[in-house]
Design a protein around this motif. Sequence first.
Motif, short mmCIF file in Angstrom:
data_model
loop_
_atom_site.label_atom_id
_atom_site.label_comp_id
_atom_site.label_asym_id
_atom_site.label_seq_id
_atom_site.Cartn_x
_atom_site.Cartn_y
_atom_site.Cartn_z
N UNK B 451 0.68 -1.20 0.06
CA UNK B 451 0.01 -0.03 -0.09
C UNK B 451 0.78 1.26 -0.04
N UNK B 452 2.15 1.19 0.30
CA UNK B 452 3.06 2.35 0.53
C UNK B 452 3.82 2.69 -0.90
N UNK B 453 3.44 1.65 -2.00
CA UNK B 453 4.08 1.90 -3.16
C UNK B 453 3.38 2.44 -4.10
N UNK B 454 4.18 3.55 -5.08
CA UNK B 454 3.39 4.37 -5.98
C UNK B 454 3.30 3.30 -7.05
N UNK B 455 2.19 3.29 -7.70
CA UNK B 455 2.02 2.33 -8.56
C UNK B 455 2.62 2.60 -9.92
N UNK B 456 2.29 3.50 -10.91
CA UNK B 456 2.76 3.87 -11.99
C UNK B 456 4.42 4.23 -11.97
#
Lengths: 126, 469, 53
Positions: B451-456
């Motif tokens: 959840x703490x990771x930026x997707x794109x």
Amino acid sequence: MAKYTPPEQDKALQFVDVGFLILAIFGALWLPLQLGLAGAAKAIDKIENPTWELLGQNATMVSIWEKLGYTPATAHDIIQNRFHYNIDWLTLVLMAAVLIGYYVFLFWASDKEYREVIAEKFGDGK
Amino acid sequence: MSQAAQATATQAAGNGQRISLLRVLGPAHVWALGVGIVLVGEYTGWNFAADKGGALAALITCWFVGILYTSVAMIDSEVTSTVAAAGGQYAQAKHIVGPLMAFNVALFLVFAYTMLEVSDAILARDTIVAFAATEGFHGDSFIALVIVVLAWLNYRGVLMTLNVNFIITAIAYVAIVVLFFSVQPWSQGVVLKLNELVTPQNALPYGWIGVIAAFQFAIWYYLGIEGTTQAAEEVRSPSRALPYGTMAGIITLLIAAALTWYVCASLLPWEYLGITVYPLWDAAKMTGSPFLEFLLFVGTILAAVASANGCINDAARAWFSLGRDRYLPTWFSAVHPKYRTPYRSILFLLPIALAFAFIADINQAITFSILSGVLQYTFMSINIVMFRNKWPLGTIRRGYTHPFHPIPAICLFLLCAITFFAIFLGYGSQLIAMVIFYVIVSIWFHFYRYRYVRRGDQFTMPWPKPKGY
Amino acid sequence: MWFTISYIAWAISAALALWMLYDWFKTDTTYSEDQLTSSREGEIEAVSEKHKV
């Protein structure tokens, strides 16, 4: 797709995360050592009053063993310490199931996450 | 080119404020990193294959595992000359398979290298203790010395680290070659006694099952050659230097492995070969030449040091990349403003390596390392197929395209399956414990940490959209 | 003799470890966190490698 903005992580929680990983690492590496599960499954086939001949060593081998400083008595535990490969099918099936299950989960969950990444990076339109 | 990447690049060129890793390495450094890590495998470790299956099994598996690693080198060269980023296979997995796989691959890398570093330090200590032959001297200080000095070297900059590695690796390699030519390899019976030591009765003491079992430690002849990719962000020209360095590395190692087996199997009985910690040094002792004995003693120490050095380099970069993508706290992704190294990752992994070097013994550490390696190679065989499917040849620029696809991928996959079975023979419970660990951290990552990771933002290559999405 | 060498090895290890800790502390207090963690993956790709065929 709307851009996903992750929550900011608290400093304290970051420590908890790192702590969890360290615990897991030590658990995985240290526990098997502690429980005696790590290492080779070998056993000594004992020979009473070993001689080089009984240990199956020829003249050349004997000369090398002696050069290395061994006598038949001290070399006995090295030479007779053998693996006994018998396939325990239950453990083998268990191991295969754990491995395959692990990879299936990896690829399945990765693909789910990957689709989100691609959707956000390239937009939804095909 | 993607807008985000372009913006980043412009910003980087514009204000010069960003602190990134330094691009200073050439193909020779890539070779030194790859071969440096691996060469210790000839000095110790491969010989445990003789323990599991006999001297002949160690040779047969040397060839088959040589095929496995040639596939690894070919596949790796193609993917990494295209995805050139620190973290190597981690960045590949992130772009081709997905985040969870990438997280696991990074852990495989950190484990494989840290445990290899641990076994290097133990080897250095044991060799020095045996050399000293002094009552009451246990040499633990040398474990600390090796790990701390090398961490310090890595902390101070990658160029010096790999220059040092190039020199000591070259010396250790030359030592093997000198030993080989000194024992008159062309005339059996003078010094070498292969046909008296490896007889029809003892060549395969466990039969063919022993050959399969020996695959486990035969991995050690070459484990770590894939580490060349970790340097991707620090070489001047990744698309050229990485394939050259990696391929030259695997060729060097195939030669070293063959020479090592021939000399050792011709000088030591297989039962002893299977348990010694320094087969090449022991072989040199058997020649009766004090010069060779000393040379191979030095070679053993240098090979261990070179390997630990490369391992610190690689493990730190994998850990650093995890921080940079927020898979772990971003704190780890700091680059030293003066030395341009991932200094926090180097420091973080230092006490972990030290702790295990004091509590583990060498073939356990080696098994941990091998397991993580094989898990990773299995991933690589599937990864390359997905890479060719998502971006077929011609859609993006590849620095190197490996021939005969998909034969290397299939070979690699089959050989990995055999190796898993080999580990099961004799080391099964360790394998299950290890996989359970990866399952637990994967669940943790997928359901919580991600959840703490930026997707794109994770997708940083300026490539077109993958086929099929 | 080996015991002396052993003490020297401990001393060198300790000295280098302390130096790294000192340098770590100095670096972290001199530079801002944003600056230290400003490295991004794929920067050079964006400049030098055009993935057009």
